[in-house]
Design an enzyme around this catalytic site. Structure first.
Site, PDB file in Angstrom:
ATOM      1  N   GLY A   1      62.023  26.901  23.470  1.00 10.45           N
ATOM      2  CA  GLY A   1      62.850  28.052  23.126  1.00 10.45           C
ATOM      3  C   GLY A   1      62.613  29.313  23.935  1.00 10.45           C
ATOM      4  CG  ASP A   2      60.599  33.006  25.367  1.00 13.38           C
ATOM      5  OD1 ASP A   2      61.553  33.294  26.120  1.00 13.38           O
ATOM      6  OD2 ASP A   2      59.705  33.820  25.072  1.00 13.38           O
ATOM      7  CB  ILE A   3      61.287  27.568  29.418  1.00  9.52           C
ATOM      8  CG1 ILE A   3      61.057  26.415  28.447  1.00  9.52           C
ATOM      9  CG2 ILE A   3      60.795  27.232  30.813  1.00  9.52           C
ATOM     10  CD1 ILE A   3      59.626  26.017  28.260  1.00  9.52           C
TER      11      ILE A   3
ATOM     12  CB  THR B   1      63.199  35.959  28.065  1.00  6.54           C
ATOM     13  OG1 THR B   1      61.976  35.922  27.314  1.00  6.54           O
ATOM     14  CG2 THR B   1      63.110  37.040  29.126  1.00  6.54           C
TER      15      THR B   1
ATOM     16  CG  ASN C   1      56.217  32.438  27.711  1.00  8.15           C
ATOM     17  OD1 ASN C   1      55.388  33.343  27.602  1.00  8.15           O
ATOM     18  ND2 ASN C   1      57.316  32.393  26.989  1.00  8.15           N
TER      19      ASN C   1
END
Length: 192
Positions: A36-38, A81, A42
């Protein structure tokens, strides 16, 4: 983080790193989890001792927006993001394997080109993801980038989720084929 190396890694190291990220995503997806937030920030680049050699390994971190696939709902709030957000996610769709693949494509673009493809106000970035093609990588990088690598990134960042790699392992398979074509395969196999 990987973001610190954007645009400064060799092509071989870039491909090896992308392969490691794809492998991590494949493990997550096979276990029913969407990250969900690659994004490049990260991914931690960790040095490890392997026998007499040191090597740098990409480690996926920050699972704060991760979802179990079995619990994903269309009512989940939009989170993530903007610079890495797939068009369908920005329109309110649920997180999915396809949205993680899109974000992986943006990470690939960023570490090749040195910056994300779309920047600016949040609204403009989200609109660009939905309607604009990313600028070519080679001029951003300042050197020739093989067409096969450009095609790999474009496929992962396709506006239509059905045209993206269906799985992270499919991304990895195409990446391996490109690395083999460019003479990078042997070293990549040892790194895995």
């Amino acid at each position: 983080t990987l973001g610190r190396f954007a645009g400064r890694m060799s092509m071989r190291k870039t491909c090896e790193t992308l392969g490691q990220i794809a492998d991590a995503l494949d493990v997550l997806h096979r276990n029913g989890v969407v990250h969900g937030d690659i994004k490049a920030d990260n991914v931690m680049m960790i040095e490890e001792q392997v026998g007499p050699r040191r090597r740098t390994i990409a480690r996926l971190i920050d699972f704060g927006l991760a979802h179990r696939m079995s619990t994903i709902s269309v009512r989940d709030p939009i989170a993530g993001t903007p610079e890495y957000m797939a068009p369908e996610r920005a329109r309110g769709g649920p997180p999915s394997v396809a949205t993680d693949i899109y974000a992986l494509g943006v990470v690939a673009y960023e570490i090749l080109a040195g910056s994300v493809p779309f920047q600016g106000r949040v609204e403009d970035v989200l609109e660009a993801h939905a309607t604009s093609e990313p600028p070519p990588i080679a001029p951003q990088r300042g050197q020739i980038v093989d067409e096969a690598i450009e095609a790999l990134v474009k496929r992962a960042m396709s506006k239509d989720p059905a045209l993206r790699h269906p799985t992270a392992s499919a991304f990895r398979y195409e990446l391996n084929a490109v690395m083999n074509m460019l003479g990078m395969a042997r070293r990549a196999q040892r790194a895995r």
